[in-house]
Every structure is written in C-alpha cells, then in structure tokens.
Design a protein around this motif. Structure first.
Motif, PDB file in Angstrom:
ATOM      1  N   GLU A   8       0.828  -1.207   0.000  1.00 56.67           N
ATOM      2  CA  GLU A   8       0.000   0.000   0.000  1.00 56.67           C
ATOM      3  C   GLU A   8       0.867   1.262   0.000  1.00 56.67           C
ATOM      4  OE1 GLU A   8      -3.399   2.064   2.802  1.00 56.67           O
ATOM      5  OE2 GLU A   8      -3.215  -0.120   2.817  1.00 56.67           O
ATOM      6  N   LYS A   9       1.934   1.265   0.796  1.00 56.82           N
ATOM      7  CA  LYS A   9       2.853   2.417   0.828  1.00 56.82           C
ATOM      8  C   LYS A   9       3.482   2.657  -0.544  1.00 56.82           C
ATOM      9  CE  LYS A   9       4.330   1.718   5.605  1.00 56.82           C
ATOM     10  NZ  LYS A   9       5.484   1.332   6.434  1.00 56.82           N
ATOM     11  N   ILE A  10       3.932   1.578  -1.186  1.00 52.11           N
ATOM     12  CA  ILE A  10       4.563   1.694  -2.507  1.00 52.11           C
ATOM     13  C   ILE A  10       3.566   2.234  -3.519  1.00 52.11           C
ATOM     14  CG2 ILE A  10       5.600   0.382  -4.410  1.00 52.11           C
ATOM     15  CD1 ILE A  10       6.696  -1.543  -2.202  1.00 52.11           C
ATOM     16  N   SER A  14       3.865   5.704  -5.516  1.00 56.60           N
ATOM     17  CA  SER A  14       3.865   5.662  -6.976  1.00 56.60           C
ATOM     18  C   SER A  14       2.768   6.567  -7.546  1.00 56.60           C
ATOM     19  CB  SER A  14       3.674   4.227  -7.450  1.00 56.60           C
ATOM     20  OG  SER A  14       3.718   4.166  -8.850  1.00 56.60           O
ATOM     21  N   TYR A  15       1.598   6.509  -6.964  1.00 58.79           N
ATOM     22  CA  TYR A  15       0.488   7.352  -7.404  1.00 58.79           C
ATOM     23  C   TYR A  15       0.850   8.835  -7.261  1.00 58.79           C
ATOM     24  CZ  TYR A  15      -4.106   9.530  -7.622  1.00 58.79           C
ATOM     25  OH  TYR A  15      -5.163  10.340  -7.961  1.00 58.79           O
ATOM     26  N   GLN A  39       6.897  10.902   3.265  1.00 63.74           N
ATOM     27  CA  GLN A  39       5.512  10.726   3.694  1.00 63.74           C
ATOM     28  C   GLN A  39       5.020   9.291   3.514  1.00 63.74           C
ATOM     29  OE1 GLN A  39       2.786  13.131   1.432  1.00 63.74           O
ATOM     30  NE2 GLN A  39       1.095  12.804   2.842  1.00 63.74           N
ATOM     31  N   HIS A  40       5.340   8.677   2.395  1.00 62.31           N
ATOM     32  CA  HIS A  40       4.775   7.363   2.097  1.00 62.31           C
ATOM     33  C   HIS A  40       5.674   6.190   2.482  1.00 62.31           C
ATOM     34  CE1 HIS A  40       1.290   9.120   0.225  1.00 62.31           C
ATOM     35  NE2 HIS A  40       2.071   9.877  -0.523  1.00 62.31           N
ATOM     36  N   LEU A  41       6.989   6.396   2.478  1.00 65.77           N
ATOM     37  CA  LEU A  41       7.885   5.280   2.780  1.00 65.77           C
ATOM     38  C   LEU A  41       8.628   5.455   4.095  1.00 65.77           C
ATOM     39  CD1 LEU A  41       9.343   4.609  -0.783  1.00 65.77           C
ATOM     40  CD2 LEU A  41       7.339   3.583   0.307  1.00 65.77           C
ATOM     41  N   GLY A  42       8.515   6.617   4.711  1.00 66.70           N
ATOM     42  CA  GLY A  42       9.099   6.821   6.032  1.00 66.70           C
ATOM     43  C   GLY A  42      10.585   7.124   6.043  1.00 66.70           C
ATOM     44  N   ILE A 164      10.041   7.234 -10.956  1.00 63.90           N
ATOM     45  CA  ILE A 164      10.799   8.435 -10.584  1.00 63.90           C
ATOM     46  C   ILE A 164      11.602   8.936 -11.778  1.00 63.90           C
ATOM     47  CG2 ILE A 164      12.684   9.309  -9.138  1.00 63.90           C
ATOM     48  CD1 ILE A 164      11.663   7.362  -6.926  1.00 63.90           C
ATOM     49  N   GLU A 165      12.290   8.018 -12.466  1.00 66.62           N
ATOM     50  CA  GLU A 165      13.096   8.417 -13.630  1.00 66.62           C
ATOM     51  C   GLU A 165      12.230   9.034 -14.729  1.00 66.62           C
ATOM     52  OE1 GLU A 165      16.854   5.324 -13.564  1.00 66.62           O
ATOM     53  OE2 GLU A 165      14.958   4.631 -14.426  1.00 66.62           O
ATOM     54  N   ASN A 166      11.080   8.428 -15.002  1.00 62.48           N
ATOM     55  CA  ASN A 166      10.206   8.967 -16.048  1.00 62.48           C
ATOM     56  C   ASN A 166       9.692  10.361 -15.701  1.00 62.48           C
ATOM     57  OD1 ASN A 166      10.509   6.694 -17.635  1.00 62.48           O
ATOM     58  ND2 ASN A 166       8.639   5.720 -16.886  1.00 62.48           N
ATOM     59  N   MET A 167       9.293  10.549 -14.456  1.00 62.29           N
ATOM     60  CA  MET A 167       8.790  11.864 -14.055  1.00 62.29           C
ATOM     61  C   MET A 167       9.914  12.905 -14.048  1.00 62.29           C
ATOM     62  SD  MET A 167       5.615  11.464 -13.964  1.00 62.29           S
ATOM     63  CE  MET A 167       5.077  13.022 -13.281  1.00 62.29           C
ATOM     64  N   TYR A 168      11.110  12.489 -13.640  1.00 56.84           N
ATOM     65  CA  TYR A 168      12.245  13.427 -13.668  1.00 56.84           C
ATOM     66  C   TYR A 168      12.602  13.783 -15.098  1.00 56.84           C
ATOM     67  CZ  TYR A 168      16.621  15.672 -12.354  1.00 56.84           C
ATOM     68  OH  TYR A 168      17.626  16.585 -12.178  1.00 56.84           O
ATOM     69  N   ALA A 169      12.543  12.819 -16.018  1.00 59.59           N
ATOM     70  CA  ALA A 169      12.812  13.097 -17.421  1.00 59.59           C
ATOM     71  C   ALA A 169      11.800  14.099 -17.978  1.00 59.59           C
ATOM     72  CB  ALA A 169      12.789  11.798 -18.235  1.00 59.59           C
ATOM     73  N   LEU A 170      10.520  13.904 -17.659  1.00 60.86           N
ATOM     74  CA  LEU A 170       9.495  14.855 -18.088  1.00 60.86           C
ATOM     75  C   LEU A 170       9.734  16.234 -17.489  1.00 60.86           C
ATOM     76  CD1 LEU A 170       6.307  12.609 -17.874  1.00 60.86           C
ATOM     77  CD2 LEU A 170       7.381  13.508 -19.968  1.00 60.86           C
TER      78      LEU A 170
END
Length: 176
Positions: A8-10, A14-15, A39-42, A164-170
């Motif tokens: 659930e955390k992952i 991701s969302y 926040q999500h993974l601590g 993470i890589e895809n969002m950073y590339a965008l």
C-alpha cells in the motif's frame, strides 16, 4: 517479503509521484519528490543531487543540515563509498554496508568520522538515469539508533525507480 501495508505504501508513493507537476521549478519538484518518499515510505533524511561528469551538484536537502553537506563537500566526498567517483554505478541502488569497491580504510574513515560526527549510521543511494546516462542521485541517510537499510528498502525503491526516472525526465524536458 512485503506485507500488505508495504504494498500500500509503494502504491501510494507511486500514485503521488505519477501525479507530480513536472512544470514546477527544479527545486520545488525535487523537494516534492523527497517529501513523497518521506511521507509514504518513512525515509526521514534525504537529499537530491544532480549528477554531471561524475560530480554531485546543487543538493536539495530534506531534514539534513546545510553545514553537514558543506562539510561533506569540502572534506569527505572523496571518502564516501557511494559517491559516483568511488563506485561502479551499474547497480541503480547502492547500500553503504554492501559496497566493496573502496578500500576499507577510506570507508571506515567516512563512517566513523563523518557519519558518526553528524549522528548518522547508514546511507543508501538511488541513481537515476535519463536517456541511458546517470543524471541524478537521491541519497538516504539513517540516524544512529534507526534500523540499517536492507534488501526490503532496495526492493521498495526498485518498484519506484522507473516511475521516478520517467517523471524526472518529463520535468527536465519541461524546463527547456
């Protein structure tokens, strides 16, 4: 290996990462990403470095003091076993305690002097690639008394790495 709560955390992380505003400022984007991992993974002590020619540049800090990074840059980066110059970055996620690339004397100096003086005990690095080249590193630190990073931490980041890589590339494309 994962419990239902871990999955659930992952998924929540991701969302959130998938819905980040890629057009925000460079500093805001990186800070939001670090906040999401917290926040999500601590993960409580994080930093985001840009990577250029195997050099770390322009860190964004999350619960890490500026004087600690200044000390690192001026005195200890050459002793850091996870610094890009000191490792083979073919492994996307590096754990301090699993890194054997550097001589033990340098590694011990880094751990016993720099990390301990700043109340840290462990370190992990997530190397980000865009267009098949390393462009950034997210550093994770654990304070003395916290549990050490382990394979579960690595697996959680493996699941998030591509996102993470895809969002950073965008994000990088939106800055041009």
């Amino acid at each position: 290996m994962f419990y239902e709560g871990d999955v659930e955390k992952i998924l929540k992380a991701s969302y959130h990462i998938s819905n980040m505003n890629v057009k925000q400022s460079n500093e805001s984007f990186k800070h939001e990403l670090l906040h999401t991992l917290n926040q999500h993974l601590g993960y409580h002590h994080l930093l985001f470095w840009e990577l250029s020619n195997n050099e770390l540049k322009t860190p964004i800090l999350f619960n890490i003091e500026v004087h600690t990074i200044n000390e690192y840059l001026h005195l200890y980066k050459n002793f850091d076993p996870l610094h890009p110059q000191n490792i083979d970055t073919q492994h996307a996620i590096q754990l301090l305690n699993n890194n054997k690339a550097m001589c033990l004397q340098k590694q011990s100096h880094y751990k016993e002097v720099f990390l301990r003086e700043n109340c840290y005990e462990d370190e992990m690095a997530l190397y980000l690639k865009v267009d098949n080249r390393h462009v950034a590193v997210i550093g994770f630190l654990r304070k003395i008394g916290e549990k050490l990073f382990n394979e579960k931490d690595v697996l959680m980041l493996v699941y998030l790495k591509r996102n993470i890589e895809n969002m950073y590339a965008l994000h990088l494309l939106s800055q041009v």
